[in-house]
Design a protein around this motif. Structure first.
Motif, PDB file in Angstrom:
ATOM      1  N   ALA A  42      33.029 -26.816  -7.757  1.00 13.45           N
ATOM      2  CA  ALA A  42      33.714 -27.411  -8.905  1.00 13.45           C
ATOM      3  C   ALA A  42      34.476 -26.363  -9.697  1.00 13.45           C
ATOM      4  O   ALA A  42      35.652 -26.526 -10.015  1.00 13.45           O
ATOM      5  CB  ALA A  42      32.707 -28.124  -9.797  1.00 13.45           C
ATOM      6  N   VAL A  50      42.637 -28.316 -11.187  1.00 14.56           N
ATOM      7  CA  VAL A  50      41.236 -28.368 -11.588  1.00 14.56           C
ATOM      8  C   VAL A  50      40.680 -29.785 -11.500  1.00 14.56           C
ATOM      9  O   VAL A  50      39.604 -30.023 -10.952  1.00 14.56           O
ATOM     10  CB  VAL A  50      41.093 -27.812 -13.012  1.00 14.56           C
ATOM     11  CG1 VAL A  50      39.673 -27.927 -13.472  1.00 14.56           C
ATOM     12  CG2 VAL A  50      41.537 -26.381 -13.046  1.00 14.56           C
ATOM     13  N   ALA A  51      41.441 -30.740 -12.000  1.00 16.02           N
ATOM     14  CA  ALA A  51      40.893 -32.091 -12.112  1.00 16.02           C
ATOM     15  C   ALA A  51      40.869 -32.812 -10.768  1.00 16.02           C
ATOM     16  O   ALA A  51      39.908 -33.511 -10.465  1.00 16.02           O
ATOM     17  CB  ALA A  51      41.711 -32.880 -13.121  1.00 16.02           C
ATOM     18  N   PHE A  52      41.897 -32.615  -9.946  1.00 15.62           N
ATOM     19  CA  PHE A  52      41.881 -33.252  -8.630  1.00 15.62           C
ATOM     20  C   PHE A  52      40.739 -32.696  -7.791  1.00 15.62           C
ATOM     21  O   PHE A  52      40.112 -33.392  -6.995  1.00 15.62           O
ATOM     22  CB  PHE A  52      43.212 -33.037  -7.893  1.00 15.62           C
ATOM     23  CG  PHE A  52      44.360 -33.815  -8.466  1.00 15.62           C
ATOM     24  CD1 PHE A  52      44.198 -34.576  -9.612  1.00 15.62           C
ATOM     25  CD2 PHE A  52      45.607 -33.806  -7.858  1.00 15.62           C
ATOM     26  CE1 PHE A  52      45.258 -35.297 -10.141  1.00 15.62           C
ATOM     27  CE2 PHE A  52      46.665 -34.521  -8.378  1.00 15.62           C
ATOM     28  CZ  PHE A  52      46.489 -35.265  -9.537  1.00 15.62           C
ATOM     29  N   LEU A 112      37.844 -31.748  -8.851  1.00 17.17           N
ATOM     30  CA  LEU A 112      36.598 -32.421  -9.237  1.00 17.17           C
ATOM     31  C   LEU A 112      36.507 -33.802  -8.598  1.00 17.17           C
ATOM     32  O   LEU A 112      35.476 -34.215  -8.082  1.00 17.17           O
ATOM     33  CB  LEU A 112      36.532 -32.537 -10.757  1.00 17.17           C
ATOM     34  CG  LEU A 112      35.301 -33.215 -11.337  1.00 17.17           C
ATOM     35  CD1 LEU A 112      34.070 -32.405 -11.024  1.00 17.17           C
ATOM     36  CD2 LEU A 112      35.433 -33.404 -12.823  1.00 17.17           C
ATOM     37  N   PHE A 113      37.634 -34.510  -8.606  1.00 17.73           N
ATOM     38  CA  PHE A 113      37.674 -35.853  -8.025  1.00 17.73           C
ATOM     39  C   PHE A 113      37.352 -35.800  -6.531  1.00 17.73           C
ATOM     40  O   PHE A 113      36.508 -36.560  -6.033  1.00 17.73           O
ATOM     41  CB  PHE A 113      39.071 -36.436  -8.246  1.00 17.73           C
ATOM     42  CG  PHE A 113      39.259 -37.830  -7.716  1.00 17.73           C
ATOM     43  CD1 PHE A 113      38.822 -38.918  -8.445  1.00 17.73           C
ATOM     44  CD2 PHE A 113      39.870 -38.050  -6.497  1.00 17.73           C
ATOM     45  CE1 PHE A 113      38.993 -40.192  -7.974  1.00 17.73           C
ATOM     46  CE2 PHE A 113      40.050 -39.330  -6.013  1.00 17.73           C
ATOM     47  CZ  PHE A 113      39.608 -40.407  -6.758  1.00 17.73           C
ATOM     48  N   LEU A 166      35.757 -33.534  -4.950  1.00 14.69           N
ATOM     49  CA  LEU A 166      34.363 -33.155  -4.750  1.00 14.69           C
ATOM     50  C   LEU A 166      33.462 -34.375  -4.889  1.00 14.69           C
ATOM     51  O   LEU A 166      32.573 -34.612  -4.063  1.00 14.69           O
ATOM     52  CB  LEU A 166      33.975 -32.080  -5.770  1.00 14.69           C
ATOM     53  CG  LEU A 166      32.528 -31.632  -5.737  1.00 14.69           C
ATOM     54  CD1 LEU A 166      32.250 -30.899  -4.445  1.00 14.69           C
ATOM     55  CD2 LEU A 166      32.217 -30.730  -6.909  1.00 14.69           C
ATOM     56  N   ALA A 167      33.707 -35.180  -5.928  1.00 15.69           N
ATOM     57  CA  ALA A 167      32.857 -36.344  -6.173  1.00 15.69           C
ATOM     58  C   ALA A 167      32.930 -37.322  -5.011  1.00 15.69           C
ATOM     59  O   ALA A 167      31.911 -37.840  -4.545  1.00 15.69           O
ATOM     60  CB  ALA A 167      33.264 -37.026  -7.475  1.00 15.69           C
ATOM     61  N   VAL A 168      34.141 -37.574  -4.521  1.00 14.97           N
ATOM     62  CA  VAL A 168      34.285 -38.496  -3.392  1.00 14.97           C
ATOM     63  C   VAL A 168      33.678 -37.891  -2.132  1.00 14.97           C
ATOM     64  O   VAL A 168      32.899 -38.525  -1.416  1.00 14.97           O
ATOM     65  CB  VAL A 168      35.772 -38.818  -3.151  1.00 14.97           C
ATOM     66  CG1 VAL A 168      35.932 -39.632  -1.888  1.00 14.97           C
ATOM     67  CG2 VAL A 168      36.336 -39.568  -4.318  1.00 14.97           C
ATOM     68  N   VAL A 187      31.417 -35.599  -1.631  1.00 19.19           N
ATOM     69  CA  VAL A 187      29.970 -35.470  -1.539  1.00 19.19           C
ATOM     70  C   VAL A 187      29.317 -36.796  -1.161  1.00 19.19           C
ATOM     71  O   VAL A 187      28.462 -36.858  -0.281  1.00 19.19           O
ATOM     72  CB  VAL A 187      29.404 -34.937  -2.867  1.00 19.19           C
ATOM     73  CG1 VAL A 187      27.937 -35.231  -2.966  1.00 19.19           C
ATOM     74  CG2 VAL A 187      29.634 -33.458  -2.972  1.00 19.19           C
TER      75      VAL A 187
END
Lengths: 429, 430
Positions: free
Chosen positions: B59, B77-79, B81-82, B84-86, B88
């Motif tokens: 992240a 930065v924000a993409f 995080l997105f 990573l969330a998807v 994982v």
């Protein structure tokens, strides 16, 4: 400011030292005769096992929340700096207040759980700080720290010891409490002079990127926050896994809804910074119950949606109708998701996900958290209104230069490395 | 030229993301359960530590590593995080289906999170190559394809080639780099005038990128030792990674000064090349018995990475017309190849010392695994590239490449605008 603030801070610190000398002991120098060495070793082992979780919570408090609030263009020093001041004072007072309540006024030993709980108690103040960010002086924040932690310790005692409600990630006692306390204070301190907004109350490109550092630290460490004081073994495992998936699901829905409610389908940085964390708040109460990964994902998704809608529609409404100005939008990050977490806890208990608590007690815990917060917040607000605490004038709100020595060329620093380029980003035609 | 107003992206991201999240919740509902076996607290918290370290790297580290473009920081930065969330969530499911004995339900252990986080990391690495040229929906599709391909690769490695978990995971760098480059090749259109200006770095975004580099650098030993179970191997892995990173940092700094005509240091080289040692030592970090060997590997990796940073954009990428935005090829691709080859050599040496009759087979097997990773990266990258070029994802217009404005609501930005506002206000008052 020259004399009031140093005197106040030194006085409080002396008081803390005196209180510590009266009430606080190490874990090891107690009852050395009655305990055999074996149990002592086991205690220390437990201390070191939980130490990484404590470390994560510490990072969340000092780095995470501190940087999350640096989004204002001229208020970065205060956001991080005063955050540090509040947290340092708050964790001392939190140790004392909680320890005295739980030991009924006798001396108490300090262990890793006390340290984690002390960090938790400062979290409430830092959440409330978000609501009044930019509109208060450091002295006011010191006073608010002391009063709010007292109220918090009382409420936490009520919820944990008397109602025996389950609130492992503290959605109710920390997030809901901190948010409504902050809103009540912000309501009393409302400045009608700033009704139309303030020139400094906006972000610039890089300040938003700084805030993103805070977001990421909070996002990464949130499973530790929700599992730090959980029972070891199964419950701790579930708290970690549930929070992890709740956060992941929350990120996806937040992006989707941010794009849905914004002009031309663009994303809004404010939503990304804050609403992505709502999943962690909302899953707090029921994190250690058997709600299954899909359950936590549902909770996280809804929390993201609620939070984005809150930022888009509710915050402007509260500011104009209720005359409460909430700088960081804590109502949407901590208030609503916290209440949602409380409700989710009630539902989870009703569905038999936990056998340690009852629905009525969960509901009572939620009610008492909100009630105590509002009463405490109004009282604190009235005290902070006294005109002797060195509040900034309306036109100097959201400005570091009132309380900090600021480098002269701050706002022009990007001209410095690129004189030709006056605009960071041209507005779209 | 396209119209002055870029197309609205409202109809695009929300439905896809919500459908995907809904589908994930449903799959989790039907196919997952908690791990019901009893847990040892020490082990539980130990695994959790690893999960934490990996999420810091993914992240924070990879997010900020790519934030050096002056107008693309938010998206980087924000993409990240997105994705990573998807990634994982999808990787946990796929790992459960493909890489564990499957009995109707995937049991979610805490120890299934580190491999999932690492698989998601492959997406974040590849995203560096297409940075600024793809919309969030395109990246989302890329993430799904890539995680699927990577999980399949690991399954093949394990079932067909008998590779252990750690080594097949360490092919992530090669796989992700070539996947990213192939996708970038599909998305690289002739860039219009003026885009180079947006690609320039300003001082403070470079500092942000340095933040990412530092976090990656600090936590790299955890990455390389995450999937090792034997304590002794784990210790070796941590130590070797540490030394290799240290050496590659020194080498990267000096080599960067060396390539500059006036001996100045290029911060972009520092961002990427200091990590090359960690990448290169990945596959073999649990086998290297002496620190000097790891340090030598770090040295070579640092040199390769810096010379890659100097030469590749000029020669190879221009010829092939690949635009590799954040230098994925020389940060992860080449050092990863070096690491794979080192692993093969070490295995051969080990086998020949033991005078095992299987030397030839061993070489073939390991070389096969490495080239499978490259081939898989290229093939699935080809597939992803073809899919991403479909019109339905509403790719950003080429004039809007490397620009946050295409995706973000940007409020007040410029001093000009502020002045403008003040003037309005004074006008109003007068």
């Amino acid at each position: 400011m020259r004399f009031k603030f140093p005197l106040m801070a030194i006085g409080l610190e002396v008081a803390m030292i005196v209180l510590f000398s009266l009430f606080v002991q190490y874990e090891t120098d107690h009852n050395t005769t009655s305990h055999i060495n074996n149990t002592m070793a086991a205690d220390m082992d437990g201390f070191l096992k939980l130490y990484p979780l404590f470390q994560d919570v510490h990072i969340m408090i000092f780095v995470g929340i501190g940087f999350l609030m640096t989004f204002l263009k001229k208020y970065g020093f205060s956001s991080v700096g005063i955050n540090l001041l509040i947290a340092a004072l708050g964790l001392q007072w939190g140790t004392i207040a909680q320890g005295m309540l739980h030991s009924h006024g006798k001396k108490f030993q300090i262990g890793i759980k006390n340290m984690i709980n002390a960090d938790f108690s400062t979290a409430t103040v830092l959440i409330s700080f978000g609501a009044v960010l930019g509109k208060t002086s450091p002295i006011q924040m010191l006073i608010m720290t002391i009063i709010e932690i007292s109220f918090f310790a009382g409420n936490e005692y009520l919820v944990g010891e008397i109602f025996k409600a389950s609130d492992i990630g503290a959605s109710m006692t920390i997030h809901t409490f901190g948010a409504y306390f902050g809103l009540a204070v912000a309501g009393v301190l409302y400045r009608s002079g700033l009704r139309r907004g303030h020139d400094n109350e906006e972000s610039v490109y890089h300040s938003d990127l700084f805030a993103m550092i805070g977001t990421l630290f909070l996002w990464m460490c949130w499973p530790s926050f929700n599992s730090a004081i959980a029972e070891t073994g199964d419950k701790q495992y579930m708290a970690i896994v549930n929070t992890y998936f709740s956060l992941a699901a929350c990120v996806v829905t937040t992006y989707a809804f941010s794009s849905l409610v914004q002009h031309r389908g663009k994303l809004d940085m404010v939503h990304i910074q804050n609403a992505t964390l709502a999943g962690g708040v909302a899953v707090g109460t029921c994190a250690d119950m058997t709600i299954h990964p899909y359950g936590s994902m549902v909770i996280g998704s809804i929390a993201g949606i609620v939070s984005v809608f809150g930022y888009k529609f509710l915050t402007p409404l509260i500011a104009t109708k209720l005359r409460i100005h909430d700088t960081c939008g804590i109502h949407n990050l901590h208030g609503l998701p916290g209440v949602m977490g409380g409700l989710a806890g009630i539902v989870a208990v009703a569905m038999g996900a936990s056998n340690t608590s009852t629905m009525a007690m969960q509901a009572a815990a939620l009610g008492s958290s909100i009630g105590t917060a509002v009463v405490g917040g109004l009282t604190t607000g009235l005290i902070l209104r006294l005109p002797i605490w060195g509040q900034p004038l309306d036109e100097y709100c959201y400005d570091d230069s009132v309380y900090w020595e600021v480098p002269r060329w701050r706002e022009h620093d990007h001209h410095f490395h690129d004189p030709g380029d006056h605009s960071e980003l041209e507005p779209e035609v | 030229m396209g119209s002055k107003y870029p197309r609205s992206v409202r109809g695009c991201l929300p439905p896809w993301a919500l459908m995907l999240q809904g589908a994930l919740v449903l799959i989790f509902f039907f196919f997952t359960s908690y791990d019901t076996s009893s847990k040892d607290q020490k082990k539980l918290l130990g695994t959790y530590q690893v999960v934490q370290d990996l999420s810091v790297m993914a992240a924070l580290g990879l997010g900020f590593l790519t934030s050096s473009l002056r107008r693309h920081g938010w998206s980087s930065v924000a993409f990240n995080l997105f994705l990573l969330a998807v990634g994982v969530q999808w990787a946990v499911l796929l790992d459960g289906f493909l890489n564990q004995p499957f009995h109707g339900k995937v049991s979610i252990k805490l120890s299934s999170l580190p491999p999932a986080a690492m698989s998601a990391t492959s997406v974040l690495i590849s995203a560096g190559a297409v940075l600024g040229k793809a919309s969030l929906v395109q990246l989302l599709v890329m993430a799904l394809v890539e995680v699927t391909a990577f999980s399949t690769l690991r399954m093949l490695d394990r079932r067909v080639l008998n590779m252990d978990n750690h080594v097949s995971m360490m092919h992530i760098h090669v796989f992700a780099a070539y996947f990213g480059l192939t996708v970038a090749w599909f998305l690289s259109k002739p860039l219009p005038e003026g885009v180079e200006e947006k690609e320039k770095m300003a001082t403070s975004p470079s500092l942000f990128a340095m933040l990412g580099t530092l976090f990656l650098w600090i936590f790299w030993p955890s990455f390389n030792s995450a999937l090792l179970d034997i304590p002794n191997e784990r210790k070796l892995a941590v130590l070797n990674t540490y030394y290799a990173l240290a050496v590659s940092t020194v080498i990267a700094t000096s080599a960067s000064a060396w390539t500059h005509p006036q001996g100045k240091i290029n911060l972009t080289h520092i961002h990427n090349a200091v990590l090359a040692g960690g990448v290169a030592v990945g596959a073999s970090c649990h086998l290297i018995p002496y620190p000097p060997l790891a340090m030598g590997l770090g040295l070579v990796a640092g040199l390769i990475s810096v010379s890659g940073a100097v030469c590749l954009p000029v020669c190879l990428h221009r010829v092939l017309r690949i635009h590799d935005t954040s230098g994925v090829h020389y940060t992860f691709g080449l050092p990863g190849l070096l690491g794979g080859i080192t692993y093969i050599v070490l295995m051969v040496l080990q086998a020949s010392w033991a005078s095992s009759p299987w030397v030839g087979f061993q070489v073939l097997n390991d070389a096969g695994a490495l080239s499978l990773a490259v081939a898989m990266g290229l093939a699935s990258g080809l597939l992803a590239g073809l899919v991403l070029n479909l019109k339905i994802w509403r790719a950003p217009h080429v004039a809007k490449f490397f620009d946050d404005q295409a995706f973000w609501e940007v409020r007040v930005l410029t001093h000009n605008m502020l002045d403008f506002k003040c003037m309005n206000l004074t006008g109003f008052l007068l």
